[in-house]
Design an enzyme around this catalytic site. Sequence first.
Site, PDB file in Angstrom:
ATOM      1  CG  ASN A   7       8.268  10.421   2.658  1.00 27.09           C
ATOM      2  OD1 ASN A   7       7.233  10.353   3.131  1.00 27.09           O
ATOM      3  ND2 ASN A   7       9.154   9.405   2.482  1.00 27.09           N
ATOM      4  NE  ARG A  90       6.479   7.400   0.182  1.00 26.04           N
ATOM      5  CZ  ARG A  90       6.574   6.529   1.208  1.00 26.04           C
ATOM      6  NH1 ARG A  90       7.074   7.056   2.333  1.00 26.04           N
ATOM      7  NH2 ARG A  90       6.243   5.240   1.358  1.00 26.04           N
ATOM      8  CG  HIS A 179       7.846  -0.127  -1.096  1.00 26.59           C
ATOM      9  ND1 HIS A 179       7.792  -1.308  -0.615  1.00 26.59           N
ATOM     10  CD2 HIS A 179       8.104   0.704  -0.189  1.00 26.59           C
ATOM     11  CE1 HIS A 179       8.043  -1.618   0.754  1.00 26.59           C
ATOM     12  NE2 HIS A 179       8.299  -0.167   0.864  1.00 26.59           N
ATOM     13  NE  ARG A 240       4.573  -2.537   7.774  1.00 27.07           N
ATOM     14  CZ  ARG A 240       4.681  -1.690   6.555  1.00 27.07           C
ATOM     15  NH1 ARG A 240       4.620  -2.109   5.406  1.00 27.07           N
ATOM     16  NH2 ARG A 240       5.324  -0.605   6.739  1.00 27.07           N
ATOM     17  CD  GLU A 383      11.342   4.987  -1.938  1.00 23.62           C
ATOM     18  OE1 GLU A 383      12.167   4.715  -0.820  1.00 23.62           O
ATOM     19  OE2 GLU A 383      10.207   4.671  -1.857  1.00 23.62           O
TER      20      GLU A 383
END
Length: 396
Positions: A7, A90, A179, A240, A383
């Site tokens: 990743n 990823r 996601h 965010r 993940e």
Amino acid sequence: MNVLVINCGSSSLKYQVIHSDSEEVLAKGICERIGIDGRLVYQPKDGEKEVTEAAMPTHTEAVRMVLEALVNPRTGVLKSLDEINAVGHRLVHGGEKFAASTLLTEEVIQAVEECSDLAPLHNPANLIGVRACQEVLKDVPMVAVFDTAFHQTMPKEAYLYGIPYEYYEKYKVRKYGFHGTSHSYVSKRAAELLNKPYDDLKTIVCHLGNGASICAVKNGKSVDTSMGLTPLEGLVMGTRSGDIDPSAIEFLAKKENLDMAGIMNILNKESGVYGLSGISSDFRDLEAASNEGNERAAAAREVFCYRTAKYVGSYAAAMNGVDAICFTAGVGENDGKVREMICSYLGYLGIRLDSEANQKRGEEVMLSTPDSKVAVMLIPTNEELAICRETVAIVG
Ligand code: ADP
């Protein structure tokens, strides 16, 4: 087979080596501060965590250092690099081109590059990781696993924005969602734990981390999700803003004399529970502060929970019902108070939370009582394991 899961960000590279049969993590870690100075964190499965400061001018040196650590005669977990059978990468944005994981070929890399203006911070960084691995592990097959792929099943009514259609046609401006690897993994795991067929279940997955998104999974397919063209839309997150009135952008730009880059920086990095509280993006800090009577910290958590509950309600409506609601990621897995606050809005769905079970953290737990009409579950996401499984499915 052994799968190296990568990743890669602009200055960091997270990695795991997973043995696909046992699904055991043989080693994991992160390279940080690539291009600045360089730091390798290496954690073998039965050994001590090692931290090495070493120059990493580019990602290629970072990958080389990871591989050296993996085959180190003293602390390595592999005898030689031949024991790495595949690499799973990823990748953040696959646009409309990728509805599934795929073998990384030159054409695929080119197509990912073409999506880069949709994810200018992420895709180029992800591809730097791909190139670095290709340089060092020349003949090892590599697979791209996209954050957006799982959501490509969304119907038009969910992914189209109410703006002139030509912008969708010309520039592919639409909701993509992110996601996806996590939403897919958690919703599948929910079906397994409930002992119900995945393609006959309505699940809402709340991935609540620093970045947060919700996904409605109906009959094994994502039918709606809260992030959009970019990961800025939807829930109130760590830093965010999530959904706001677009006119607030013009209003603030004028009042604060900001250009578009300045406004986007505020919405991505200075907003969310961090901006609301003025304290932190970390829910542990917010809880501590609100326990000490800090009203802004308390309000930030309330805004976060209220927005999340509203999305859950809208997805129950979108699917005409819901069988299971799953909490995952840093906040969802660890913060029982936040789960309780969200569920307190959902009594109309017949949800009953088991307050004792809800004390648990970081493990698979049924959080609802047996008489709850909807199963509420804590399912830690994984993940890396999901990327490993996807990689094996393609290479194996
Ligand atoms: P991301 O992958 O988006 O960076 P994570 O899923 O790792 O985020 O979540 C990180 C966040 O999880 C932290 O910022 C913090 O708010 C929250 N978190 C982690 N541990 C706890 C805890 N024990 N209690 C409450 N919140 C926690």
